[in-house]
Design a protein around this motif. Structure first.
Motif, PDB file in Angstrom:
ATOM      1  N   ALA A 154       1.165  -1.100  -0.104  1.00 36.08           N
ATOM      2  CA  ALA A 154      -0.016   0.011  -0.149  1.00 36.08           C
ATOM      3  C   ALA A 154       0.656   1.501  -0.026  1.00 36.08           C
ATOM      4  O   ALA A 154       0.316   1.776  -0.567  1.00 36.08           O
ATOM      5  CB  ALA A 154      -0.768   0.195   1.511  1.00 36.08           C
ATOM      6  N   PHE A 155       2.090   1.352   0.774  1.00 39.12           N
ATOM      7  CA  PHE A 155       2.769   2.553   0.303  1.00 39.12           C
ATOM      8  C   PHE A 155       3.216   2.682  -0.795  1.00 39.12           C
ATOM      9  O   PHE A 155       3.511   3.901  -1.000  1.00 39.12           O
ATOM     10  CB  PHE A 155       4.582   2.427   2.002  1.00 39.12           C
ATOM     11  CG  PHE A 155       4.549   3.019   1.976  1.00 39.12           C
ATOM     12  CD1 PHE A 155       4.689   4.448   2.340  1.00 39.12           C
ATOM     13  CD2 PHE A 155       6.460   3.151   1.031  1.00 39.12           C
ATOM     14  CE1 PHE A 155       5.579   5.188   2.309  1.00 39.12           C
ATOM     15  CE2 PHE A 155       7.279   4.462   1.481  1.00 39.12           C
ATOM     16  CZ  PHE A 155       7.156   5.426   1.788  1.00 39.12           C
ATOM     17  N   THR A 156       4.287   2.103  -1.048  1.00 36.07           N
ATOM     18  CA  THR A 156       5.019   1.922  -2.350  1.00 36.07           C
ATOM     19  C   THR A 156       3.984   2.157  -3.621  1.00 36.07           C
ATOM     20  O   THR A 156       4.329   3.066  -4.357  1.00 36.07           O
ATOM     21  CB  THR A 156       5.619   0.611  -2.712  1.00 36.07           C
ATOM     22  OG1 THR A 156       4.375  -0.616  -3.280  1.00 36.07           O
ATOM     23  CG2 THR A 156       6.601   0.080  -1.539  1.00 36.07           C
ATOM     24  N   ALA A 157       2.222   1.642  -3.405  1.00 37.73           N
ATOM     25  CA  ALA A 157       1.640   1.752  -4.573  1.00 37.73           C
ATOM     26  C   ALA A 157       1.269   3.805  -4.255  1.00 37.73           C
ATOM     27  O   ALA A 157       1.286   4.348  -4.663  1.00 37.73           O
ATOM     28  CB  ALA A 157       0.134   1.505  -4.243  1.00 37.73           C
ATOM     29  N   PHE A 158       1.195   4.006  -2.993  1.00 38.07           N
ATOM     30  CA  PHE A 158       0.673   5.432  -2.768  1.00 38.07           C
ATOM     31  C   PHE A 158       1.907   6.273  -3.225  1.00 38.07           C
ATOM     32  O   PHE A 158       2.037   6.947  -3.638  1.00 38.07           O
ATOM     33  CB  PHE A 158       0.746   5.569  -1.469  1.00 38.07           C
ATOM     34  CG  PHE A 158       0.595   7.354  -0.362  1.00 38.07           C
ATOM     35  CD1 PHE A 158      -0.773   7.852  -1.378  1.00 38.07           C
ATOM     36  CD2 PHE A 158       1.109   7.621   0.140  1.00 38.07           C
ATOM     37  CE1 PHE A 158      -1.297   8.933  -0.915  1.00 38.07           C
ATOM     38  CE2 PHE A 158       0.812   8.929   0.653  1.00 38.07           C
ATOM     39  CZ  PHE A 158      -0.360   9.696   0.420  1.00 38.07           C
TER      40      PHE A 158
END
Length: 334
Positions: free
Chosen positions: A220-224
């Motif tokens: 979720a963090f890298t996608a954000f």
């Protein structure tokens, strides 16, 4: 091609007296983002500009250190081109210039897609751009790079102003004057007023998808990081480059009353908007890249919408019209 009577972009009119703009008392705005920017709004604007920009600066070393997944890149590209085409086809060619007419579902979809680009409320965006065409590269233009003169220092200052600085100007375009047609539409007025919601949704979609696909907080963090922050920063700077770079350099094969130029290396990233000289020569044209080899993905999508029956009365440029606008005697600028 003529401007639709319900489009108030002033593109077919001579430059008006900017003093009359300042003299007129501002009418109350019916949408989020009125005719003047409050301090809290300027702070929020600074945050939304600097945070994605810092992410873009950090992108290269972070990618070098731990890489980037295909999912991250897919989300970045998908969200980028949804927002970019929402701006180019929706906010710009449709809502600002009336390059075609759209069935109601497409009208709403284009308004939402453009709002996902995080470039400001729809009505304000359209009002600013219509005013830009009314005074293009003359006194009164909200974001001309020639605002401070033609010397190198003045142009450097002007390029910064056209790229970012103008957005912090407290004096804003009167929306009731430049976008009354949009304010009268309750659905469009609501979408414009809900700009903060569309911004949050735009930033939330990538981490939501990334987290669900990878079933991890790291996903979720890298996608954000890539699909939200880097994507928004990249799209912002490409869009702002149309205001700055495309009014300072580029080839000018068509007659226009300003300094708009065609910048080929921005064409793919800008979805065809960087064929800017033709646009200012024929503002209501649904296609900007009209010469051989000029890629214009926005025009291609409009053609598909037309074939599906979603768009109609499309203002495609005729060969005679293009030929009449050619200005072979004017030297091109590198």
């Amino acid at each position: 091609m003529t401007t639709s009577p319900d489009v108030v972009d002033g593109s077919s009119q001579p430059p008006a007296d900017p003093a009359s703009e300042r003299a007129a008392a501002p009418l109350p705005s019916a949408t989020l983002g009125g005719d003047s920017k409050r301090s809290i709004e300027q702070i929020a604007l600074l945050l939304f500009i600097t945070a994605p920009f810092l992410a873009l600066v950090a992108a290269v070393p972070m990618a070098w250190g731990w890489g980037v997944s295909w999912l991250d890149l897919g989300l970045l590209v998908a969200m980028y081109y949804i927002g970019c085409h929402g701006i180019t086809i929706g906010f710009h060619r449709y809502f600002t210039h009336g390059s075609f007419k759209a069935k109601r579902p497409l009208r709403i979809a284009l308004a939402i897609a453009g709002s996902l680009a995080v470039e400001g409320p729809l009505v304000r965006w359209v009002a600013d751009h219509r005013k830009h065409h009314r005074f293009s590269d003359a006194e009164g233009d909200p974001h001309s790079p020639w605002r401070f003169g033609e010397s190198v220092p003045a142009l450097m200052k002007g390029l910064w102003w056209a790229h970012i600085g103008w957005m912090f100007d407290e004096e804003q375009t009167p929306q009731q004057k430049y976008a009354p047609d949009l304010i009268k539409d309750p659905a469009i007025r609501r979408i414009s007023r809900d700009f903060v919601f569309w911004t949050m949704l735009s930033l939330a979609i990538p981490p939501l998808v990334g987290g669900l696909v990878t079933m991890s907080w790291w996903g979720a963090f890298t996608a954000f990081f890539w699909g939200s922050l880097v994507r928004v920063a990249l799209l912002h700077h490409v869009t702002w480059s149309i205001n700055s770079i495309c009014h300072a350099v580029g080839k000018r094969p068509f007659k226009s009353r300003d300094r708009s130029g065609n910048v080929w290396w921005l064409a793919v990233l800008s979805c065809g908007e960087s064929w800017h000289n033709l646009h200012h020569a024929e503002p209501t044209s649904a296609r900007h890249g009209v010469l051989r080899g000029q890629l214009d993905s926005s025009a291609r999508l409009i053609r598909w919408f037309e074939r599906l029956g979603w768009a109609y009365d499309v203002r495609w440029p005729s060969a005679d019209r293009i030929a009449a606008r050619r200005e072979a005697s004017q030297p091109d600028t590198a």
